[in-house]
Design an enzyme around this catalytic site. Sequence first.
Site, short mmCIF file in Angstrom:
data_model
loop_
_atom_site.label_atom_id
_atom_site.label_comp_id
_atom_site.label_asym_id
_atom_site.label_seq_id
_atom_site.Cartn_x
_atom_site.Cartn_y
_atom_site.Cartn_z
CG ASP A 12 -0.14 -24.13 6.70
OD1 ASP A 12 0.69 -23.14 7.21
OD2 ASP A 12 -1.10 -24.20 7.22
CG ASP A 14 -0.62 -23.51 13.28
OD1 ASP A 14 -0.57 -24.09 14.39
OD2 ASP A 14 0.11 -22.35 13.25
#
Length: 265
Positions: A12, A14
């Site tokens: 991922d 953020d």
Amino acid sequence: MAVKKIETWLTDMDGVLVHENTALPGAAEFIDTLKRNNRQYLVLTNNPIYTPRDLSARLGRSGIDVPEDRIWTSALATADFVSRTMPRGSAYVIGEAGLTTALHEAGFILSDIKPDYVILGETRTYSFESITTAIRLILGGARFICTNPDATGPSENGVLPAAGAVAALVTKATNREPYFVGKPNPIMFRTALNRVGGHSETTAMIGDRMDTDVVAGVEAGLNTFLVLTGITTRSEVETFPYRPDQVVNSIQDLIDIAESGVVEF
């Protein structure tokens, strides 16, 4: 303990690599380690607003060098999904350049005249008019797709309503549930693996959310790592019926594994 090979990494963005526009500890070094050891990797994000080029530039400004072809967004996954389901179809789209560009490149026509799909993404300028049009088209027979189920997203001033919240509004008005393509739908991971030629048995997913990153990784049969630099706290892990393979403080703790290509569970 079992020893497993990790040849491919999905991470991922953020909460794992960056917070807002600031690199998190170890993020740049982790990506550099993958490159130096010729590991396959993709950065995954549910954010459909930006193109991979935009996101590559954003990461670059924070000191993390990720080429645009190593970024896989919910917009790209959505475009891939609808173009495979209905090649050269049409869609009424609520979203930004990340979504409209992906659909154009997949051969879709963007139209509000009897479209095959209504595709709801994210924008900072949701309008009553566009939402009304979407509702009417869905009631008229258009299939309802949403890029991602996130109800809120971050900003410098606090949370913002995201695609999942607007989708709930449309569902309430139409009694039609959308098909969500982004995490935690395992299709996001399968398309990512196809893109880099990875296999679930030797792929790891790094995320900061139990309810999207980890559950999708578990359902896709991946090795999962939860970092504590984003949304989920250590105490919250125990409230979920599934578990990551490991919980670590940050991506910095995974650099040695990226270097060696093996992990003990």
